[in-house]
Motif scaffolding. Structure first.
Motif, PDB file in Angstrom:
ATOM      1  N   CYS A 251       0.849  -1.187   0.000  1.00 36.42           N
ATOM      2  CA  CYS A 251       0.000   0.000   0.000  1.00 36.42           C
ATOM      3  C   CYS A 251       0.884   1.236   0.000  1.00 36.42           C
ATOM      4  O   CYS A 251       1.879   1.301   0.727  1.00 36.42           O
ATOM      5  CB  CYS A 251      -0.921   0.011   1.219  1.00 36.42           C
ATOM      6  N   VAL A 252       0.516   2.206  -0.821  1.00 35.53           N
ATOM      7  CA  VAL A 252       1.262   3.464  -0.927  1.00 35.53           C
ATOM      8  C   VAL A 252       0.348   4.617  -0.544  1.00 35.53           C
ATOM      9  O   VAL A 252      -0.784   4.715  -1.032  1.00 35.53           O
ATOM     10  CB  VAL A 252       1.784   3.683  -2.364  1.00 35.53           C
ATOM     11  N   ALA A 253       0.842   5.491   0.326  1.00 35.85           N
ATOM     12  CA  ALA A 253       0.107   6.710   0.668  1.00 35.85           C
ATOM     13  C   ALA A 253       0.919   7.919   0.218  1.00 35.85           C
ATOM     14  O   ALA A 253       2.104   8.030   0.566  1.00 35.85           O
ATOM     15  CB  ALA A 253      -0.156   6.782   2.168  1.00 35.85           C
ATOM     16  N   ASP A 254       0.293   8.775  -0.560  1.00 38.80           N
ATOM     17  CA  ASP A 254       0.981   9.982  -1.030  1.00 38.80           C
ATOM     18  C   ASP A 254      -0.069  11.015  -1.421  1.00 38.80           C
ATOM     19  O   ASP A 254      -1.124  10.652  -1.964  1.00 38.80           O
ATOM     20  CB  ASP A 254       1.872   9.660  -2.238  1.00 38.80           C
ATOM     21  N   PRO A 255       0.200  12.301  -1.163  1.00 38.76           N
ATOM     22  CA  PRO A 255      -0.782  13.333  -1.521  1.00 38.76           C
ATOM     23  C   PRO A 255      -0.899  13.578  -3.019  1.00 38.76           C
ATOM     24  O   PRO A 255      -1.884  14.151  -3.482  1.00 38.76           O
ATOM     25  CB  PRO A 255      -0.258  14.580  -0.798  1.00 38.76           C
ATOM     26  N   SER A 256       0.089  13.132  -3.798  1.00 36.00           N
ATOM     27  CA  SER A 256       0.084  13.390  -5.242  1.00 36.00           C
ATOM     28  C   SER A 256      -0.778  12.371  -5.986  1.00 36.00           C
ATOM     29  O   SER A 256      -0.514  11.167  -5.940  1.00 36.00           O
ATOM     30  CB  SER A 256       1.516  13.342  -5.790  1.00 36.00           C
ATOM     31  N   ARG A 257      -1.781  12.859  -6.684  1.00 41.03           N
ATOM     32  CA  ARG A 257      -2.641  11.978  -7.481  1.00 41.03           C
ATOM     33  C   ARG A 257      -1.838  11.292  -8.584  1.00 41.03           C
ATOM     34  O   ARG A 257      -2.056  10.114  -8.889  1.00 41.03           O
ATOM     35  CB  ARG A 257      -3.788  12.793  -8.086  1.00 41.03           C
ATOM     36  N   GLN A 258      -0.920  12.009  -9.165  1.00 44.46           N
ATOM     37  CA  GLN A 258      -0.098  11.443 -10.235  1.00 44.46           C
ATOM     38  C   GLN A 258       0.727  10.260  -9.735  1.00 44.46           C
ATOM     39  O   GLN A 258       0.811   9.218 -10.394  1.00 44.46           O
ATOM     40  CB  GLN A 258       0.830  12.515 -10.806  1.00 44.46           C
ATOM     41  N   ILE A 259       1.317  10.404  -8.557  1.00 46.61           N
ATOM     42  CA  ILE A 259       2.108   9.317  -7.982  1.00 46.61           C
ATOM     43  C   ILE A 259       1.215   8.136  -7.633  1.00 46.61           C
ATOM     44  O   ILE A 259       1.549   6.977  -7.897  1.00 46.61           O
ATOM     45  CB  ILE A 259       2.878   9.812  -6.745  1.00 46.61           C
ATOM     46  N   ARG A 260       0.058   8.422  -7.044  1.00 49.37           N
ATOM     47  CA  ARG A 260      -0.855   7.330  -6.684  1.00 49.37           C
ATOM     48  C   ARG A 260      -1.306   6.568  -7.919  1.00 49.37           C
ATOM     49  O   ARG A 260      -1.339   5.326  -7.924  1.00 49.37           O
ATOM     50  CB  ARG A 260      -2.066   7.883  -5.923  1.00 49.37           C
ATOM     51  N   ASP A 261      -1.644   7.284  -8.965  1.00 49.30           N
ATOM     52  CA  ASP A 261      -2.090   6.628 -10.199  1.00 49.30           C
ATOM     53  C   ASP A 261      -0.981   5.766 -10.801  1.00 49.30           C
ATOM     54  O   ASP A 261      -1.237   4.657 -11.294  1.00 49.30           O
ATOM     55  CB  ASP A 261      -2.549   7.671 -11.216  1.00 49.30           C
ATOM     56  N   LYS A 262       0.239   6.280 -10.731  1.00 50.12           N
ATOM     57  CA  LYS A 262       1.382   5.539 -11.273  1.00 50.12           C
ATOM     58  C   LYS A 262       1.506   4.175 -10.601  1.00 50.12           C
ATOM     59  O   LYS A 262       1.632   3.137 -11.282  1.00 50.12           O
ATOM     60  CB  LYS A 262       2.665   6.351 -11.061  1.00 50.12           C
ATOM     61  N   PHE A 263       1.433   4.151  -9.285  1.00 51.39           N
ATOM     62  CA  PHE A 263       1.622   2.882  -8.579  1.00 51.39           C
ATOM     63  C   PHE A 263       0.366   2.018  -8.602  1.00 51.39           C
ATOM     64  O   PHE A 263       0.462   0.789  -8.607  1.00 51.39           O
ATOM     65  CB  PHE A 263       2.108   3.135  -7.159  1.00 51.39           C
TER      66      PHE A 263
ATOM     67  N   PRO B 256      -4.628   8.542  -0.605  1.00 50.59           N
ATOM     68  CA  PRO B 256      -4.106   9.817  -0.106  1.00 50.59           C
ATOM     69  C   PRO B 256      -4.049   9.858   1.420  1.00 50.59           C
ATOM     70  O   PRO B 256      -3.507  10.804   1.992  1.00 50.59           O
ATOM     71  CB  PRO B 256      -5.107  10.840  -0.638  1.00 50.59           C
ATOM     72  N   SER B 257      -4.610   8.841   2.083  1.00 51.86           N
ATOM     73  CA  SER B 257      -4.742   8.847   3.537  1.00 51.86           C
ATOM     74  C   SER B 257      -3.618   8.051   4.219  1.00 51.86           C
ATOM     75  O   SER B 257      -3.517   6.837   4.057  1.00 51.86           O
ATOM     76  CB  SER B 257      -6.089   8.251   3.948  1.00 51.86           C
ATOM     77  N   ASN B 258      -2.807   8.744   5.005  1.00 46.07           N
ATOM     78  CA  ASN B 258      -1.767   8.063   5.768  1.00 46.07           C
ATOM     79  C   ASN B 258      -2.367   7.090   6.779  1.00 46.07           C
ATOM     80  O   ASN B 258      -1.827   6.009   7.031  1.00 46.07           O
ATOM     81  CB  ASN B 258      -0.894   9.085   6.497  1.00 46.07           C
ATOM     82  N   GLN B 259      -3.493   7.476   7.371  1.00 42.93           N
ATOM     83  CA  GLN B 259      -4.123   6.620   8.375  1.00 42.93           C
ATOM     84  C   GLN B 259      -4.619   5.323   7.769  1.00 42.93           C
ATOM     85  O   GLN B 259      -4.442   4.250   8.344  1.00 42.93           O
ATOM     86  CB  GLN B 259      -5.264   7.368   9.063  1.00 42.93           C
ATOM     87  N   LEU B 260      -5.245   5.410   6.607  1.00 41.27           N
ATOM     88  CA  LEU B 260      -5.711   4.192   5.944  1.00 41.27           C
ATOM     89  C   LEU B 260      -4.541   3.276   5.600  1.00 41.27           C
ATOM     90  O   LEU B 260      -4.635   2.053   5.734  1.00 41.27           O
ATOM     91  CB  LEU B 260      -6.501   4.535   4.689  1.00 41.27           C
ATOM     92  N   ALA B 261      -3.444   3.872   5.157  1.00 38.57           N
ATOM     93  CA  ALA B 261      -2.269   3.071   4.803  1.00 38.57           C
ATOM     94  C   ALA B 261      -1.680   2.385   6.031  1.00 38.57           C
ATOM     95  O   ALA B 261      -1.205   1.252   5.959  1.00 38.57           O
ATOM     96  CB  ALA B 261      -1.225   3.954   4.136  1.00 38.57           C
TER      97      ALA B 261
END
Length: 262
Positions: free
Chosen positions: A31-43, A52-57
């Motif tokens: 699981c990856v948490a990051d505020p960047s939509r581009q980074i999230r989509d990439k992974f 985008p949620s650190n808590q969920l991760a």
């Protein structure tokens, strides 16, 4: 085993790429948490969970890696503190200069701490070739250490060290990969001056460096002993080496390393 990476910038992203390329962790368990939509989509396109949620991760992962800039560590840890299971999870903090005593102050709950490691890989972890330094920092056991070390061993080589040597390890390996690349750049530029095209010069230097590493690993020779194999009396190799030393090559490398460790 499930692992979460909070922060997928240059280093965090390299860790995720290494996990994906390796076979130690299944993609669906990353699981990856990051505020960047581009980074999230990439992974996400690579088959891992992205949020985008650190808590969920942080929830449900066996190992939670916090890989953010040092000045953001307190904010991130404070944000996930209440959702972490101190009896079941392990925390790995990848941030140069962050002290275990500070982490303990940010995370301690009723005198209890989550097992915590300090960790410094380098960006070659993306290609499963990291030199990683790992410090069993707070409330860790031998089993915790074996589990976390095996994880990072799957993406390169790992040395267990103490917190007092972590800055030295950072400059030698994490910063050191940049120093090695600066040598490649310098030697490639020299190759252009000698008449090679830039891409050819770079390829020549990289293969030469790779060969040097393979030779030392296979033979176990001290670098100076290997150098002696190619330095004939009055030959071009010794002349080139002496010119580099006249310019302070060895001294410059040592001074750079020491400066980086301050």
């Amino acid at each position: 085993m499930k692992i979460s990476i909070i922060g997928a910038g240059a280093m965090g992203g390299a860790i995720v790429e290494g996990l994906i390329k390796g076979d130690y962790i299944k993609n669906e368990d990353i699981c990856v948490a990051d505020p960047s939509r581009q980074i999230r989509d990439k992974f996400a396109d690579m088959g891992v969970t992205a949020t985008p949620s650190n808590q969920l991760a942080a929830q449900g992962a066996d190992i939670v890696c916090v890989v953010v800039k040092p000045w953001l560590v307190e904010q991130v840890l404070s944000g996930i503190r209440d959702v972490m299971d101190y009896d079941q999870q392990t925390l790995v903090v990848v941030a140069a200069g962050v002290k275990s005593e500070n982490i303990k102050g940010w995370l301690e709950k009723d005198g209890k701490m989550i097992p915590t490691f300090l960790c410094i890989p380098n960006i070659a972890i993306a290609e499963l070739q990291s030199m990683t330094f790992l410090v069993p920092s707070i409330a860790t056991t031998q089993q915790h250490t074996e589990t976390v070390k095996a994880l990072f061993d799957s993406m390169g080589k790992t040395i267990l060290t103490d917190e007092g040597h972590l800055a030295a390890g950072t400059t030698l390996a994490s910063c050191g990969i940049a120093y090695a690349m600066r040598y490649i750049r310098a030697a490639a530029e020299g190759g252009v001056e000698l008449g090679f095209k830039a891409d050819d010069a770079k390829a020549i230097v990289m293969q030469t460096m790779k060969g040097a590493v393979e030779l030392l690993e296979a033979s176990g020779l001290h670098p100076e002993a290997a150098i002696d194999l190619v330095t004939t009396p009055g030959g071009v190799t010794i002349k080139g080496l002496n010119e580099m030393e006249h310019a302070g090559f060895t001294s410059a490398v040592i001074r750079g390393l020491k400066a980086g460790a301050k």
